[in-house]
Scaffold this active site. Structure first.
Site, PDB file in Angstrom:
ATOM      1  N   LYS A 272       0.818  -1.224   0.000  1.00 56.88           N
ATOM      2  CA  LYS A 272       0.000   0.000   0.000  1.00 56.88           C
ATOM      3  C   LYS A 272       0.845   1.265   0.000  1.00 56.88           C
ATOM      4  O   LYS A 272       2.030   1.252   0.302  1.00 56.88           O
ATOM      5  CB  LYS A 272      -1.017  -0.051   1.146  1.00 56.88           C
ATOM      6  CG  LYS A 272      -2.163  -1.003   0.783  1.00 56.88           C
ATOM      7  CD  LYS A 272      -3.315  -1.004   1.715  1.00 56.88           C
ATOM      8  CE  LYS A 272      -4.388  -1.957   1.148  1.00 56.88           C
ATOM      9  NZ  LYS A 272      -5.430  -2.271   2.106  1.00 56.88           N
ATOM     10  N   ARG A 307      -3.327 -10.498   4.605  1.00 61.37           N
ATOM     11  CA  ARG A 307      -3.771 -10.441   3.201  1.00 61.37           C
ATOM     12  C   ARG A 307      -2.643  -9.832   2.378  1.00 61.37           C
ATOM     13  O   ARG A 307      -2.306  -8.663   2.545  1.00 61.37           O
ATOM     14  CB  ARG A 307      -5.040  -9.585   3.110  1.00 61.37           C
ATOM     15  CG  ARG A 307      -5.632  -9.483   1.725  1.00 61.37           C
ATOM     16  CD  ARG A 307      -6.873  -8.588   1.727  1.00 61.37           C
ATOM     17  NE  ARG A 307      -7.465  -8.506   0.407  1.00 61.37           N
ATOM     18  CZ  ARG A 307      -7.059  -7.674  -0.546  1.00 61.37           C
ATOM     19  NH1 ARG A 307      -6.054  -6.842  -0.340  1.00 61.37           N
ATOM     20  NH2 ARG A 307      -7.642  -7.668  -1.725  1.00 61.37           N
TER      21      ARG A 307
HETATM   22  N1  HH2 Z   1      -7.460  -3.913   0.748  1.00 65.46           N
HETATM   23  C1  HH2 Z   1      -7.816  -3.921  -0.561  1.00 65.46           C
HETATM   24  C2  HH2 Z   1      -8.874  -4.713  -1.015  1.00 65.46           C
HETATM   25  N2  HH2 Z   1      -9.552  -5.510  -0.171  1.00 65.46           N
HETATM   26  N3  HH2 Z   1      -9.865  -6.362   2.013  1.00 65.46           N
HETATM   27  C3  HH2 Z   1      -9.544  -6.371   3.314  1.00 65.46           C
HETATM   28  N4  HH2 Z   1     -10.200  -7.167   4.161  1.00 65.46           N
HETATM   29  N5  HH2 Z   1      -8.527  -5.604   3.804  1.00 65.46           N
HETATM   30  C4  HH2 Z   1      -7.810  -4.767   3.012  1.00 65.46           C
HETATM   31  O1  HH2 Z   1      -6.917  -4.057   3.516  1.00 65.46           O
HETATM   32  C5  HH2 Z   1      -8.147  -4.719   1.613  1.00 65.46           C
HETATM   33  C6  HH2 Z   1      -9.197  -5.544   1.145  1.00 65.46           C
HETATM   34  C7  HH2 Z   1      -7.059  -3.062  -1.525  1.00 65.46           C
HETATM   35  O2  HH2 Z   1      -5.955  -3.748  -2.024  1.00 65.46           O
HETATM   36  P1  HH2 Z   1      -5.900  -4.544  -3.414  1.00 65.46           P
HETATM   37  O3  HH2 Z   1      -6.940  -5.601  -3.463  1.00 65.46           O
HETATM   38  O4  HH2 Z   1      -4.522  -5.020  -3.620  1.00 65.46           O
HETATM   39  O5  HH2 Z   1      -6.170  -3.444  -4.513  1.00 65.46           O
HETATM   40  P2  HH2 Z   1      -7.453  -3.035  -5.321  1.00 65.46           P
HETATM   41  O6  HH2 Z   1      -8.524  -2.644  -4.355  1.00 65.46           O
HETATM   42  O7  HH2 Z   1      -6.986  -1.885  -6.175  1.00 65.46           O
HETATM   43  O8  HH2 Z   1      -7.914  -4.203  -6.148  1.00 65.46           O
END
Ligand code: HH2
Length: 327
Positions: A272, A307
């Site tokens: 992040k 995660r």
């Molecule tokens: N962060 C993201 C998405 N889903 N779910 C939980 N439980 N906790 C988190 O911190 C979280 C999440 C954002 O990260 P990412 O999936 O890598 O990116 P994007 O939302 O751009 O797909």
């Protein structure tokens, strides 16, 4: 602002009480307001919530850290968007993550990065369900659906998902609570301030730790009221979701406060922005080392589910941490 006192176990490696039935121990608890108190002076119900072993999630024991591998089947996710556009590619990536140490996979069909655009239900189902169906055919690890929408969650569970990961903690879609209750699967309730479209414009808190805890306590109560038992609830502070660098660091350094809710804690800090800001690394996929450092910091405070994008690096670091601290 939080009304009732906050209890934060101060984890050590050799205290008398066991945090969440896991690998962290503690002798003292910070009570806000009120200062530090000894385990022996705690109200029995507070002590029970802090110490009771957490129920397994999707068959995964919560007395050891679990790695949730991130599989975004989106064109626009902040670090891996556009990489996995077909089912075969997603399945190959999933198989690799499992071989590297992921014990659960989180499939997302809508980016929730700051400023991300809304994805229609049908489109999100088309992106995720074929991947989930194929993964549940070829792999035996539990599959999580990362969605704010009850229709997507329902279709994903039908296709084989066994956990719902809702970054809005059931606030975006009023039907999410009943869908999760009826599906009988665990749900992760994440804190966010605002929506992905707007959340990073000017996140503001008087007391970020207290406010996140109070919000999550309210969402746990809402889940319980909807018929989702405590054994199927996970909480998440929502790193980067309506938070500045200072907010993220305050939450991570006080993470163990979330154990006072009596349910497992998930942390998603992988790659992040704040890691890039602290280390001066612009490209998200080059933030592996910083991400691993955050994962270990979370484990040191008893977080049960990590995660992550970089499963291999996280698993290697975790193995060493466990060999030293929690053999
Ligand atoms: N962060 C993201 C998405 N889903 N779910 C939980 N439980 N906790 C988190 O911190 C979280 C999440 C954002 O990260 P990412 O999936 O890598 O990116 P994007 O939302 O751009 O797909």
């Amino acid at each position: 602002m939080s009304q009732s006192p906050i209890y934060r176990a101060l984890p050590t490696l050799a205290g008398q009480a066991c945090l969440a039935g896991g690998w962290c121990r503690f002798d003292t608890v910070e009570r806000l307001p009120g200062g530090v108190c000894a385990v022996g002076d705690l109200d029995p119900e507070v002590l029970r919530k802090l110490t009771s072993p957490r129920a397994a999630i999707c068959g995964l024991p919560m007395d050891r850290p679990q790695i949730m591998g991130i599989l975004n089947v989106t064109p626009d996710s902040f670090s891996d968007g556009g990489r996995l556009t077909d089912v075969g590619g997603a399945v190959d990536a999933a198989i690799q993550m499992v071989s590297q140490g992921a014990t659960i996979l989180d499939i997302g069909g809508e980016s929730t990065r700051p400023g991300a655009a809304y994805v229609e239900v049908g489109e999100e189902i088309d992106r995720t369900v074929p991947v989930i169906a194929e993964l549940s055919r070829v792999l035996s690890v539990p599959i999580s659906i990362d969605t704010r929408k009850s229709e997507v969650a329902k279709a994903a569970v039908k296709a084989g998902a066994s956990l719902i990961n809702d970054v809005s903690a059931m606030e975006f879609d009023p039907d999410m609570a009943s869908v999760a209750a009826e599906a009988g699967v665990p749900i992760c309730l994440m804190h966010a301030q605002g929506t992905p479209e707007t959340m990073q414009r000017n996140p503001t808190y008087e007391d970020v730790v207290g406010e996140v805890l109070t919000h999550l306590a309210g969402r746990v109560d809402a889940a319980l009221a909807a018929g989702i038992p405590a054994e199927r609830i996970i909480v998440d502070p929502g790193i980067g979701f309506g938070k500045t660098l200072e907010h993220n660091l305050a939450l991570l350094s006080h993470l163990s406060v979330l154990h006072s809710l009596g349910v497992p804690v998930l942390v998603g800090a992988s790659r992040k922005r704040f890691i890039g800001t602290l280390t001066n690394v612009e490209a998200a996929d080059e933030r592996v080392h910083g991400s691993v450092a955050v994962a270990l910091a979370a484990v040191a405070q008893g977080a049960q589910i990590l995660r992550v994008h970089d499963v291999e690096a996280t698993a290697q670091a975790l193995k060493i941490w466990q060999a030293i601290h929690a053999p």
